[in-house]
Write an enzyme that holds these catalytic residues in place. Structure first.
Site, mmCIF file in Angstrom:
data_model
loop_
_atom_site.group_PDB
_atom_site.id
_atom_site.type_symbol
_atom_site.label_atom_id
_atom_site.label_comp_id
_atom_site.label_asym_id
_atom_site.label_seq_id
_atom_site.Cartn_x
_atom_site.Cartn_y
_atom_site.Cartn_z
ATOM 1 C CD GLU A 160 -3.047 -0.815 2.307
ATOM 2 O OE1 GLU A 160 -2.804 -0.010 3.235
ATOM 3 O OE2 GLU A 160 -4.094 -1.479 2.253
ATOM 4 C CD GLU A 249 -4.437 -5.445 3.571
ATOM 5 O OE1 GLU A 249 -3.222 -5.638 3.373
ATOM 6 O OE2 GLU A 249 -4.880 -4.481 4.212
HETATM 7 C C1 IDC Z 1 -3.013 -3.683 10.468
HETATM 8 C C2 IDC Z 1 -3.267 -4.818 11.435
HETATM 9 C C3 IDC Z 1 -2.938 -4.358 12.833
HETATM 10 C C4 IDC Z 1 -1.537 -3.797 12.867
HETATM 11 C C5 IDC Z 1 -1.379 -2.684 11.814
HETATM 12 C C6 IDC Z 1 0.021 -2.132 11.722
HETATM 13 O O1 IDC Z 1 -4.584 -5.272 11.307
HETATM 14 O O2 IDC Z 1 -3.085 -5.421 13.746
HETATM 15 O O3 IDC Z 1 -1.266 -3.251 14.146
HETATM 16 O O4 IDC Z 1 -1.714 -3.215 10.557
HETATM 17 O O5 IDC Z 1 0.909 -3.009 11.192
HETATM 18 C C7 IDC Z 1 -4.054 -2.086 5.764
HETATM 19 C C8 IDC Z 1 -2.721 -2.711 5.834
HETATM 20 C C9 IDC Z 1 -2.643 -3.736 6.923
HETATM 21 C C10 IDC Z 1 -3.387 -3.232 8.160
HETATM 22 C C11 IDC Z 1 -4.858 -3.130 7.806
HETATM 23 C C12 IDC Z 1 -5.727 -2.661 8.974
HETATM 24 O O6 IDC Z 1 -2.285 -3.254 4.601
HETATM 25 O O7 IDC Z 1 -1.286 -3.974 7.216
HETATM 26 O O8 IDC Z 1 -3.208 -4.203 9.173
HETATM 27 N N1 IDC Z 1 -5.010 -2.221 6.688
HETATM 28 O O9 IDC Z 1 -5.340 -1.406 9.389
HETATM 29 N N2 IDC Z 1 -4.493 -1.274 4.837
HETATM 30 C C13 IDC Z 1 -5.725 -0.855 5.170
HETATM 31 C C14 IDC Z 1 -6.075 -1.444 6.353
#
Ligand code: IDC
Length: 321
Positions: A160, A249
């Site tokens: 992302e 995702e």
């Molecule tokens: C989130 C995880 C969370 C973690 C955070 C930071 O769910 O537990 O603490 O990342 O690493 C994304 C990202 C994905 C995120 C997810 C939710 O690709 O890594 O995971 N998210 O925030 N993009 C949109 C949402």
């Protein structure tokens, strides 16, 4: 030849034919067909659309125990044909070269199960893919060399991109470099390119896609409680313009990965993805106490997970994807 012998011979031939067909079937199940990108679709060798449906690991630095065959098999039984292995790229997010072996374990487990597997270079806090380009090159050199010719492996080169990053100035040049590097080894495997604004601006990319390369697809991410009609409009535009997109995702809660579930919006998303036959991979295989975790926080199992072990979002997703 006596009539009795003819009957016996016919029976033997029938049994042989059944065995052959059955063998062929198990063979097919064990080896998913090679994929390619044709116009805006992911297709198999006979040009039939293949919808990648699956689940993504959480960061494998944090939840390595879910990277195992029995865990992946549980999701296969619930309808998944794809596993995404999320390898965070930034030091602050658990990057560790020692975890390459976890990716290898994950690829092997998915391959043994006849599933597709996406090797995801998970940029996030490092919003610009060029920030950790050196590490990305090392990563994809290792994996593309290793899995060249293994037709169930896909490469996602920058989860992302976000922050002060543009397609033209930052992401596209990075993607062109990575594609060149991967293609030195793997000539055909599908390469998925992240898009601006946390892999949302597929409409921008559709106006200026990567050219003269085959088997390139683009990532699109949504979290249904945050992203609604305006984001669906972007996907519709990109689809009309012929951009091949995979949802590598998504979840049905908000973009933090937590908060409320929005089933009404989630239904609209699924309807659109099904209409366009776009692949979809749900975030995330863990029991973390957050809404997007597919497994209930109270469930400590890391294998042989059943529907009753799933969280609310997990249950909805496997029931509606
Ligand atoms: C989130 C995880 C969370 C973690 C955070 C930071 O769910 O537990 O603490 O990342 O690493 C994304 C990202 C994905 C995120 C997810 C939710 O690709 O890594 O995971 N998210 O925030 N993009 C949109 C949402």
């Amino acid at each position: 030849m006596k009539k009795k012998h003819i009957v016996l011979l016919a029976c033997a031939a029938a049994l042989f034919a059944i065995g052959f067909a059955w063998g062929g079937k198990t063979c097919l199940a064990a080896k998913p067909s090679a994929l390619k990108v044709k116009e805006n679709k992911i297709v198999n060798a006979s040009d039939k659309t293949v919808v990648l449906k699956g689940v993504s690991t959480h960061g494998i630095a944090w939840y390595p125990d879910y990277v195992n065959k029995q865990c992946f098999k549980s999701f296969k039984k619930m309808g998944a044909n794809t596993i995404r292995l999320a390898f965070y790229s930034d030091d602050s997010a658990g990057y560790d070269k020692a975890l390459y072996s976890k990716v290898d374990e994950g690829v092997k487990a998915a391959t043994d199960l006849g599933m597709y597997v996406i090797i995801d270079w998970h940029i996030l806090s490092d919003g610009n893919p060029n920030t950790n380009e050196k590490k990305a090159k090392e990563f994809f050199t290792y994996f593309a060399k290793k899995y060249a010719g293994q037709t169930n492996v896909l490469y996602e080169i920058c989860n992302e991109p976000n922050g002060d990053v543009t397609w033209e100035r930052d992401i596209k040049p990075y993607a062109e470099k990575m594609i060149k590097l991967i293609r030195k080894y793997d000539k055909d495997g599908i390469i998925i390119v992240g898009t601006p604004t946390w892999s949302q601006d597929v409409d921008v990319v559709a106006d200026d896609p990567i050219e003269k390369q085959k088997n390139i697809a683009y990532a699109f991410h949504f979290y249904a409680a945050t992203h609604k009609e305006p984001l669906r409009e972007k996907l519709k535009k990109a689809n009309e313009k012929g951009l091949p997109v995979i949802v590598t995702e998504f979840s049905i809660c908000d973009a933090s990965g937590n908060g409320n579930i929005d089933k009404k919006e989630a239904k609209k998303w699924m309807k659109l993805l099904k209409k366009y036959k776009i692949g979809r991979v749900a975030w995330n295989i863990s029991n973390k106490n957050e809404t997007s975790a597919l497994i209930k926080a109270s469930c400590k199992k890391t294998e042989k997970i059943s529907k009753k072990n799933l969280s609310k979002s997990g249950k909805w997703i496997v029931g509606n994807w």
